[in-house]
Design an enzyme around this catalytic site. Sequence first.
Site, PDB file in Angstrom:
ATOM      1  N   ASN A 113      -1.888  -7.613 -12.873  1.00  0.00           N
ATOM      2  CA  ASN A 113      -2.048  -8.180 -11.533  1.00  0.00           C
ATOM      3  C   ASN A 113      -3.144  -9.248 -11.643  1.00  0.00           C
ATOM      4  OD1 ASN A 113      -2.517  -8.757  -8.880  1.00  0.00           O
ATOM      5  ND2 ASN A 113      -2.910  -6.647  -8.247  1.00  0.00           N
TER       6      ASN A 113
ATOM      7  N   LYS B  84      -6.353  -7.384 -13.161  1.00  0.00           N
ATOM      8  CA  LYS B  84      -6.253  -5.919 -13.208  1.00  0.00           C
ATOM      9  C   LYS B  84      -5.088  -5.567 -14.124  1.00  0.00           C
ATOM     10  CE  LYS B  84      -7.927  -5.173  -8.531  1.00  0.00           C
ATOM     11  NZ  LYS B  84      -7.411  -5.372  -7.190  1.00  0.00           N
TER      12      LYS B  84
ATOM     13  N   HIS C 259       3.066  -6.318   0.518  1.00  0.00           N
ATOM     14  CA  HIS C 259       2.899  -4.888   0.161  1.00  0.00           C
ATOM     15  C   HIS C 259       4.261  -4.226  -0.114  1.00  0.00           C
ATOM     16  CE1 HIS C 259      -1.050  -4.620   2.726  1.00  0.00           C
ATOM     17  NE2 HIS C 259      -1.336  -4.912   1.466  1.00  0.00           N
TER      18      HIS C 259
ATOM     19  N   GLY D 275      -6.049  -4.495   3.215  1.00  0.00           N
ATOM     20  CA  GLY D 275      -4.950  -5.145   3.925  1.00  0.00           C
ATOM     21  C   GLY D 275      -4.085  -4.055   4.532  1.00  0.00           C
TER      22      GLY D 275
ATOM     23  N   GLU E  74       1.408   1.411  -6.861  1.00  0.00           N
ATOM     24  CA  GLU E  74       2.124   0.151  -7.089  1.00  0.00           C
ATOM     25  C   GLU E  74       2.310  -0.121  -8.581  1.00  0.00           C
ATOM     26  OE1 GLU E  74      -0.699  -1.081  -4.045  1.00  0.00           O
ATOM     27  OE2 GLU E  74       0.622  -2.759  -3.649  1.00  0.00           O
TER      28      GLU E  74
ATOM     29  N   ARG F  50      -9.164  -9.260   8.139  1.00  0.00           N
ATOM     30  CA  ARG F  50      -8.139 -10.170   8.679  1.00  0.00           C
ATOM     31  C   ARG F  50      -7.787  -9.775  10.108  1.00  0.00           C
ATOM     32  NH1 ARG F  50      -3.902  -9.418   4.001  1.00  0.00           N
ATOM     33  NH2 ARG F  50      -5.546  -8.695   2.630  1.00  0.00           N
TER      34      ARG F  50
ATOM     35  N   GLY G 154      -4.902  -0.140   3.978  1.00  0.00           N
ATOM     36  CA  GLY G 154      -5.963  -0.285   2.977  1.00  0.00           C
ATOM     37  C   GLY G 154      -6.920  -1.353   3.481  1.00  0.00           C
TER      38      GLY G 154
ATOM     39  N   ILE H 283      -7.039   3.982   3.538  1.00  0.00           N
ATOM     40  CA  ILE H 283      -7.279   4.621   4.843  1.00  0.00           C
ATOM     41  C   ILE H 283      -6.149   5.607   5.161  1.00  0.00           C
ATOM     42  CG2 ILE H 283      -7.564   4.202   7.318  1.00  0.00           C
ATOM     43  CD1 ILE H 283      -8.675   1.406   6.613  1.00  0.00           C
TER      44      ILE H 283
ATOM     45  N   ARG I  11       2.755  -8.440 -11.276  1.00  0.00           N
ATOM     46  CA  ARG I  11       2.820  -8.507  -9.817  1.00  0.00           C
ATOM     47  C   ARG I  11       2.791  -9.981  -9.424  1.00  0.00           C
ATOM     48  NH1 ARG I  11      -1.824  -7.800  -5.355  1.00  0.00           N
ATOM     49  NH2 ARG I  11      -0.428  -7.991  -3.576  1.00  0.00           N
TER      50      ARG I  11
HETATM   51  P1  ADP Z   1      -6.731  -2.462  -1.165  1.00  0.00           P
HETATM   52  O1  ADP Z   1      -5.997  -3.061  -0.006  1.00  0.00           O
HETATM   53  O2  ADP Z   1      -7.877  -3.278  -1.631  1.00  0.00           O
HETATM   54  O3  ADP Z   1      -5.821  -1.967  -2.276  1.00  0.00           O
HETATM   55  P2  ADP Z   1      -7.247   0.346  -0.680  1.00  0.00           P
HETATM   56  O4  ADP Z   1      -5.861   0.798  -0.417  1.00  0.00           O
HETATM   57  O5  ADP Z   1      -7.908   0.821  -1.920  1.00  0.00           O
HETATM   58  O6  ADP Z   1      -7.408  -1.209  -0.534  1.00  0.00           O
HETATM   59  O7  ADP Z   1      -8.133   0.784   0.579  1.00  0.00           O
HETATM   60  C1  ADP Z   1      -9.491   0.463   0.652  1.00  0.00           C
HETATM   61  C2  ADP Z   1     -10.030   0.939   1.975  1.00  0.00           C
HETATM   62  O8  ADP Z   1      -9.743   2.325   2.137  1.00  0.00           O
HETATM   63  C3  ADP Z   1     -11.544   0.869   2.068  1.00  0.00           C
HETATM   64  O9  ADP Z   1     -11.968  -0.362   2.582  1.00  0.00           O
HETATM   65  C4  ADP Z   1     -11.866   1.962   3.049  1.00  0.00           C
HETATM   66  O10 ADP Z   1     -11.875   1.413   4.362  1.00  0.00           O
HETATM   67  C5  ADP Z   1     -10.697   2.908   2.969  1.00  0.00           C
HETATM   68  N1  ADP Z   1     -11.047   4.234   2.447  1.00  0.00           N
HETATM   69  C6  ADP Z   1     -11.164   4.636   1.171  1.00  0.00           C
HETATM   70  N2  ADP Z   1     -11.493   5.947   1.119  1.00  0.00           N
HETATM   71  C7  ADP Z   1     -11.598   6.371   2.396  1.00  0.00           C
HETATM   72  C8  ADP Z   1     -11.909   7.615   3.012  1.00  0.00           C
HETATM   73  N3  ADP Z   1     -12.196   8.708   2.303  1.00  0.00           N
HETATM   74  N4  ADP Z   1     -11.905   7.659   4.352  1.00  0.00           N
HETATM   75  C9  ADP Z   1     -11.628   6.573   5.094  1.00  0.00           C
HETATM   76  N5  ADP Z   1     -11.309   5.378   4.573  1.00  0.00           N
HETATM   77  C10 ADP Z   1     -11.298   5.275   3.243  1.00  0.00           C
END
Ligand code: ADP
Length: 399
Positions: free
Chosen positions: A7, A14, A181, A213, A385, A242, A211, A332, A92
């Site tokens: 990626n 990555k 996504h 995004g 992914e 965003r 996440g 999230i 990717r």
């Molecule tokens: P990306 O879009 O960069 O792949 P991720 O899917 O890894 O992102 O999600 C990152 C976000 O997930 C973080 O900014 C945070 O808000 C949230 N996050 C990670 N762990 C937790 C948790 N235990 N509880 C709530 N939110 C979390």
Amino acid sequence: MNILVINCGSSSLKYQLRNINTQRVMASGVVERIGESMGQITQRSFPDKWPDTKDTEELPILNHEAAMKLMVSKLTNGVIQSPHEIDAIGHRVVQGGESFSHPVLVDENVMNTIKDNIPLAPLHNPANLIGLEQAMILFPETPNVAVFDTEFHQTLPRHAYMYPVPKIFYEQFKVRKYGFHGTSHKYVSKTASVFIGQKIEETSLITVHLGNGCSMAAIKNGKCIETSMGLTPLAGLMMGTRCGDIDPAFHIFLAKNKGLPLSEIDILLNKSSGLLGICRKNDMRDIHEARLHGDDDAQLAFEMFTYRVKATIGAYLAILGSVNAIVFTAGIGENDPDVRSMACDGLENFGINIDPTKNNEKTAEARYINTEQSRIKVLVVPTNEELEIAKATAEVVND
Ligand code: ADP
């Protein structure tokens, strides 16, 4: 069969090396701050084995060529003996436009088409192309497969993907909804259908990727028919930084009243908005912490974020007509019971009931979080992914 998944971003790379037969991750790593005065590579070798071997090295990394060479030297230092042990490389690629609805073996034509799509993804596709070019130089005999973020959403019907602007913008410039996504929505929808014991072709789902995004997809009998991101990943839900959907006239307001140039408006909406714009925090964990301490902006950000997820669930229920399951995924979606319960709160009359005990369980496994009575199942499915790209790559190469 060993598959290297790449990626490639504008300043980062990555990667993950996986044996697709054993499903085992052999190494995963990230090269960061490429082109800056000091860069860094971090690699975990055999991450599912104990003790975990995490290796971090700081050094200047001039460009993507240097980054790729560094990755090869780390991989051949104990994970594999030689680059020849890599059987295929899966890349990717963010924007496939209307040209790609499936992963493809990369040849000159494919490279040119990815180049043609640069106007639709000016930040991402050039970086993805550099990754492809470097892989072809470093591994001249290894097949490269491109897996597009947009391909899963190519099944949207035209009434869903067209924008109500003069049609010439679609005809000449391919301005339309693409959605992103896609690899994650595809992976969790397939995993969810296996989990609930139904064929994907007979399963209708709402997938909720939350996440940094955030995006959602409405999937009817395995095919995506609606998604929240658009021409770019700025559209749809509220995100970490965003804005998601806003009145498009806000651009005009900013230009007219604040004299902001387009470049600043772009940064404002992509990097300073969303959760960050409302409460100065973009990590949901920090937002909960602040809410606990009575921070009203953090409370507002949480309410706005979950309100938009709920509104989109409502819209997708209407679009799909009948739904087997709602699937939460990403940082999230997988880890935050408060967001999940707030987003589904008040949807009982639509057949959606979350079980608080199941919702609060902390496990990294796919699981149900709905009550026995819930007509629509609610699931948490960890996204993967890299695995989806590795599988797609193996399928294309073995075809
Ligand atoms: P990306 O879009 O960069 O792949 P991720 O899917 O890894 O992102 O999600 C990152 C976000 O997930 C973080 O900014 C945070 O808000 C949230 N996050 C990670 N762990 C937790 C948790 N235990 N509880 C709530 N939110 C979390």
